[in-house]
Motif scaffolding. Structure first.
Motif, PDB file in Angstrom:
ATOM      1  N   ASP A 118      -9.155 -36.475  63.157  1.00 12.10           N
ATOM      2  CA  ASP A 118      -8.421 -37.545  63.832  1.00 12.10           C
ATOM      3  C   ASP A 118      -8.220 -38.734  62.901  1.00 12.10           C
ATOM      4  O   ASP A 118      -7.158 -39.384  62.918  1.00 12.10           O
ATOM      5  N   TYR A 175      -7.895 -38.713  59.688  1.00 13.01           N
ATOM      6  CA  TYR A 175      -6.952 -38.456  58.596  1.00 13.01           C
ATOM      7  C   TYR A 175      -5.693 -37.715  59.050  1.00 13.01           C
ATOM      8  O   TYR A 175      -4.880 -37.308  58.218  1.00 13.01           O
ATOM      9  N   GLY A 176      -5.530 -37.531  60.349  1.00 12.32           N
ATOM     10  CA  GLY A 176      -4.313 -36.937  60.859  1.00 12.32           C
ATOM     11  C   GLY A 176      -4.102 -35.497  60.456  1.00 12.32           C
ATOM     12  O   GLY A 176      -2.979 -35.092  60.129  1.00 12.32           O
ATOM     13  N   CYS A 177      -5.191 -34.711  60.460  1.00  6.98           N
ATOM     14  CA  CYS A 177      -5.065 -33.302  60.100  1.00  6.98           C
ATOM     15  C   CYS A 177      -5.725 -32.442  61.182  1.00  6.98           C
ATOM     16  O   CYS A 177      -6.207 -32.957  62.197  1.00  6.98           O
TER      17      CYS A 177
END
Length: 272
Positions: free
Chosen positions: A51, A53-55
C-alpha cells in the motif's frame, strides 16, 4: 515498484512472535505455535508495504537463504555461534509454503541478503526497487530501504536520509554512503556472524577511519584498509586476511553469482 524482501528475517519474526509457552505439569513446559496468526502477520506486513509503494503481492520477491553458504568454505567459524539457536516453531513449514509462490527465490550457496544485493544491482531488474529488511549489511546497497523495525527513533548518518511512513522507517541510501559503509565493514567485521574483522578495531573506530576515504579512488581505500590490518591487526599475511574478511562481510552484487552453476565469483581487491 518491486519490493525485494528479506523473507528469512520477516518469517523468523512472525514465527517467533506467535510462539506460546504452555505448562503441561508442575515442572513440564513446552512450546507450540498456531501457524494461522503467523501467516496472517507475514502477509499483513507485506500489504502495508505494498500500500505504501502502490504495488501488489506479485511485485514482492521473497528472498530466502539456502542451507549451504560459500562463506563457510572460506571461514569455518562463519555463523558457528548460531548452531545452538533453533528456528521458531513453524518456521520450516511456513517457509515451505512460501517457496511455492512464483516470486519466491532461494539458490544454493548464497543467503537472502546476497540475493537481494544481486537483484538490486542487476540492470535487467531496474532502479525502481525497495529493499525490505532489518539487516544492516544491506546498507552496502544504495537505494531505498524500508526497515522492519518500527517506532524507533534513529539518528541520521551522512548520506543516509531517514523518514517515517505508515509506521515504517524508510532509509534512502546514497551510493557514497553504501560504499563507505562497505569499507567500514571490511574493518569492523560482523560479530553477529562470527566474523572478527580487524582486531582492536570496533565499529566506531572503523567508521572514523573510512570517513576520510576518497571513495572515487578505490585502490587508495583498499591500501588504507590493508595498512590498518598491518598496524592494528597483528595477523599473519595482513593483505590476505583483510581480503578474507572483506569477502565474508561483503553482500554479493550483480555478476558475482552464476545462477546456472550455483557458483560465486569471489570479490578481488582493486589493482588500479
Amino acid at each position: 515498484m518491486r519490493i525485494l524482501l528479506d523473507a528469512d528475517m520477516l518469517l523468523f519474526r512472525v514465527a517467533a512472535a506467535t510462539e506460546v509457552e504452555v505448562q503441561l505439569g508442575d515442572d513440564v513446559w513446552t512450546r507450540h505455535s498456531d501457524l494461522g496468526p503467523a501467516r496472517e502477520m507475514y502477509w499483513d506486513q507485506l500489504k502495508l508495504w505494498c500500500d505504501l509503494y502502490g504495488c501488489t503481492f506479485d511485485d514482492v520477491w521473497h528472498c530466502f537463504t539456502d542451507r549451504s553458504a560459500f562463506r563457510r568454505d572460506l571461514f569455518p567459524g562463519y555463523k558457528a555461534n548460531r548452531k545452538a539457536m533453533p528456528k521458531p516453531i513453524g518456521f520450516k513449514q511456513l517457509k515451505a509454503e512460501l517457496m511455492t509462490e512464483q516470486t519466491a527465490f532461494m539458490f544454493n550457496q548464497i543467503e537472502a541478503d546476497d540475493l537481494i544485493g544481486i537483484f538490486a544491482t542487476m540492470p535487467s531488474v531496474g532502479d525502481d526497487v525497495v529493499i525490505a529488511s532489518g539487516d544492516k549489511d544491506l546498507l552496502q546497497v544504495a537505494g531505498v530501504h524500508v526497515w522492519m523495525d518500527t517506532g524507533k527513533e534513529q539518528q541520521d548518518e551522512d548520506g543516509l536520509s531517514i523518514s517515517y511512513a505508515n509506521g515504517s522507517i524508510i532509509k534512502t541510501n546514497t551510493v557514497e554512503h553504501a560504499e563507505r559503509f562497505t569499507y567500514k565493514q571490511y574493518l569492523s567485521g560482523d560479530s553477529t556472524d562470527g566474523v572478527p574483522g580487524c582486531p582492536s578495531i570496533g565499529d566506531k573506530r572503523a567508521g572514523d577511519i573510512v570517513a576520510s576515504f576518497n571513495i572515487d579512488r578505490p585502490l587508495d581505500c583498499w591500501k588504507e584498509i590493508v595498512r590498518t590490518y598491518e598496524k592494528k591487526g597483528k595477523v599473519e599475511q595482513p593483505s590476505n586476511f583483510a581480503t578474507q574478511q572483506a569477502r565474508l562481510v561483503r553482500v554479493l552484487r550483480s555478476g558475482e553469482y552464476n545462477f546456472s552453476s550455483h557458483t560465486v565469483t569471489l570479490w578481488t581487491p582493486p589493482t588500479h
